[in-house]
Design an enzyme around this catalytic site. Structure first.
Site, PDB file in Angstrom:
ATOM      1  N   GLY A  12      46.355   4.767   3.364  1.00 11.20           N
ATOM      2  CA  GLY A  12      46.626   4.762   4.801  1.00 11.20           C
ATOM      3  C   GLY A  12      46.001   5.980   5.438  1.00 11.20           C
ATOM      4  O   GLY A  12      45.693   6.966   4.747  1.00 11.20           O
ATOM      5  N   GLN A  56      44.664  12.639  11.476  1.00 11.69           N
ATOM      6  CA  GLN A  56      44.169  13.221  10.215  1.00 11.69           C
ATOM      7  C   GLN A  56      42.655  13.414  10.219  1.00 11.69           C
ATOM      8  O   GLN A  56      42.120  14.144   9.385  1.00 11.69           O
ATOM      9  CB  GLN A  56      44.584  12.344   9.016  1.00 11.69           C
ATOM     10  CG  GLN A  56      46.092  12.306   8.800  1.00 11.69           C
ATOM     11  CD  GLN A  56      46.460  11.469   7.601  1.00 11.69           C
ATOM     12  OE1 GLN A  56      46.557  10.255   7.695  1.00 11.69           O
ATOM     13  NE2 GLN A  56      46.643  12.105   6.457  1.00 11.69           N
ATOM     14  N   CYS A 111      49.841  12.519   0.479  1.00 12.54           N
ATOM     15  CA  CYS A 111      49.270  12.515   1.819  1.00 12.54           C
ATOM     16  C   CYS A 111      47.891  13.168   1.749  1.00 12.54           C
ATOM     17  O   CYS A 111      47.744  14.221   1.129  1.00 12.54           O
ATOM     18  CB  CYS A 111      50.170  13.295   2.776  1.00 12.54           C
ATOM     19  SG  CYS A 111      49.559  13.342   4.471  1.00 12.54           S
ATOM     20  N   LEU A 112      46.915  12.539   2.389  1.00  8.89           N
ATOM     21  CA  LEU A 112      45.553  13.092   2.352  1.00  8.89           C
ATOM     22  C   LEU A 112      45.485  14.433   3.075  1.00  8.89           C
ATOM     23  O   LEU A 112      44.566  15.207   2.829  1.00  8.89           O
ATOM     24  CB  LEU A 112      44.565  12.094   2.969  1.00  8.89           C
ATOM     25  CG  LEU A 112      44.447  10.774   2.198  1.00  8.89           C
ATOM     26  CD1 LEU A 112      43.556   9.794   2.948  1.00  8.89           C
ATOM     27  CD2 LEU A 112      43.922  11.003   0.791  1.00  8.89           C
ATOM     28  N   HIS A 144      55.313   6.330   6.888  1.00  9.56           N
ATOM     29  CA  HIS A 144      54.604   7.601   6.639  1.00  9.56           C
ATOM     30  C   HIS A 144      53.542   7.814   7.729  1.00  9.56           C
ATOM     31  O   HIS A 144      53.424   8.914   8.287  1.00  9.56           O
ATOM     32  CB  HIS A 144      53.978   7.545   5.236  1.00  9.56           C
ATOM     33  CG  HIS A 144      53.058   8.670   4.890  1.00  9.56           C
ATOM     34  ND1 HIS A 144      53.315   9.558   3.862  1.00  9.56           N
ATOM     35  CD2 HIS A 144      51.858   9.053   5.407  1.00  9.56           C
ATOM     36  CE1 HIS A 144      52.321  10.442   3.788  1.00  9.56           C
ATOM     37  NE2 HIS A 144      51.422  10.155   4.712  1.00  9.56           N
ATOM     38  N   GLU A 145      52.790   6.767   8.051  1.00  5.89           N
ATOM     39  CA  GLU A 145      51.729   6.871   9.065  1.00  5.89           C
ATOM     40  C   GLU A 145      52.309   7.050  10.463  1.00  5.89           C
ATOM     41  O   GLU A 145      51.778   7.816  11.273  1.00  5.89           O
ATOM     42  CB  GLU A 145      50.822   5.631   9.037  1.00  5.89           C
ATOM     43  CG  GLU A 145      50.164   5.304   7.715  1.00  5.89           C
ATOM     44  CD  GLU A 145      49.441   6.463   7.061  1.00  5.89           C
ATOM     45  OE1 GLU A 145      49.084   7.421   7.758  1.00  5.89           O
ATOM     46  OE2 GLU A 145      49.260   6.425   5.840  1.00  5.89           O
ATOM     47  N   HIS A 203      53.002  10.562  11.209  1.00  2.23           N
ATOM     48  CA  HIS A 203      51.819  11.335  11.620  1.00  2.23           C
ATOM     49  C   HIS A 203      51.618  11.242  13.137  1.00  2.23           C
ATOM     50  O   HIS A 203      51.251  12.228  13.783  1.00  2.23           O
ATOM     51  CB  HIS A 203      50.559  10.815  10.933  1.00  2.23           C
ATOM     52  CG  HIS A 203      50.348  11.322   9.542  1.00  2.23           C
ATOM     53  ND1 HIS A 203      50.222  12.664   9.243  1.00  2.23           N
ATOM     54  CD2 HIS A 203      50.210  10.671   8.357  1.00  2.23           C
ATOM     55  CE1 HIS A 203      50.018  12.802   7.936  1.00  2.23           C
ATOM     56  NE2 HIS A 203      50.012  11.604   7.374  1.00  2.23           N
TER      57      HIS A 203
HETATM   58  O1  GNR Z   1      47.109   7.608   0.211  1.00  9.11           O
HETATM   59  C1  GNR Z   1      48.310   7.707   0.494  1.00  9.11           C
HETATM   60  N1  GNR Z   1      49.254   7.330  -0.406  1.00  9.11           N
HETATM   61  C2  GNR Z   1      50.602   7.210  -0.103  1.00  9.11           C
HETATM   62  C3  GNR Z   1      51.487   7.035  -1.162  1.00  9.11           C
HETATM   63  C4  GNR Z   1      52.836   6.904  -0.915  1.00  9.11           C
HETATM   64  C5  GNR Z   1      53.315   6.918   0.376  1.00  9.11           C
HETATM   65  C6  GNR Z   1      52.447   7.107   1.429  1.00  9.11           C
HETATM   66  C7  GNR Z   1      51.094   7.244   1.199  1.00  9.11           C
HETATM   67  S1  GNR Z   1      50.007   7.426   2.539  1.00  9.11           S
HETATM   68  C8  GNR Z   1      48.707   8.330   1.777  1.00  9.11           C
HETATM   69  C9  GNR Z   1      47.540   8.497   2.736  1.00  9.11           C
HETATM   70  C10 GNR Z   1      47.956   9.341   3.921  1.00  9.11           C
HETATM   71  O2  GNR Z   1      48.045  10.538   3.900  1.00  9.11           O
HETATM   72  N2  GNR Z   1      48.260   8.716   5.015  1.00  9.11           N
HETATM   73  O3  GNR Z   1      48.669   9.398   6.094  1.00  9.11           O
HETATM   74 NI    NI Z   2      49.666  11.156   5.296  1.00 12.62          NI
END
Ligand code: GNR
Ligand code: NI
Length: 171
Positions: free
Chosen positions: A46, A51, A94-95, A136-137, A140
């Site tokens: 995601g 980001q 998270c990236l 999660h997104e 952000h």
């Molecule tokens: O790549 C991602 N893996 C992930 C694993 C578990 C829960 C959420 C994520 S999102 C993350 C990519 C990211 O930072 N998205 O904002």
């Molecule tokens: Ni993230």
């Protein structure tokens, strides 16, 4: 298409609230294609626009397992309209917090209303990894990252590790 640089903690941009998209046009679609390419390159499942440095309410997600056909999903101006009482814990990454992980508890299912790639309104019911990833997104877009759910001391440890990781990668 282009791979864009990814913003990492403690960049103050990640604390900002993103703005709704006003118009779904070709410029926006090109940007969303770049987001998707950046996410696949990372690789991640995601990515939120903030980001890659733009404070717009846009997400791209693809949770298709390795080796299966890609299944890119685009969410413009997403809104969570329902969350389940039942919770689920995932070991999240998270990236913007590269190579660090933590168990985070969130609603197991959610419904999300959004505009798709063509600007048409959609609503989906998500569960499993997709529900976790959407939430999660969405965080952000509201200036929240998963380490904000941890204690202050753990959070500062994660930030320190990311700084070290970024420095080593640059050097
Ligand atoms: O790549 C991602 N893996 C992930 C694993 C578990 C829960 C959420 C994520 S999102 C993350 C990519 C990211 O930072 N998205 O904002
Ligand atoms: Ni993230």
């Amino acid at each position: 298409m282009a791979v864009l640089p990814i913003v990492t903690v403690p960049d103050p941009l990640l604390k900002k609230v993103s703005e709704p998209v006003k118009k779904v046009d070709d410029e926006l679609r090109t940007f969303m294609d770049d987001m998707l390419e950046t996410m696949y390159d990372a690789p991640g499942i995601g990515l939120a626009a903030v980001q890659v440095g733009r404070l717009l309410r846009i997400l791209v997600i693809d949770i298709a397992p390795d080796g299966e056909d890609p299944n890119p999903m685009y969410f413009i101006n997403p809104e969570i309209t329902w969350t389940s009482e039942e919770l689920n814990t995932y070991n999240e990454g998270c990236l913007s917090i590269p190579e660090q992980y933590a168990d985070i508890e969130r609603p197991a299912e959610c419904k999300v209303k959004f505009l798709d790639y063509d600007g048409n309104e959609q609503e989906i019911h998500a569960d499993g990894l997709l529900a976790t990833c959407i939430q999660h997104e969405m965080d952000h877009l509201n200036g929240v990252v998963f380490i904000d759910y941890l204690s202050k001391i753990k959070r500062s440890m994660y930030v320190r590790k990311v700084k070290k990781h970024v420095k080593e990668k640059a050097g």
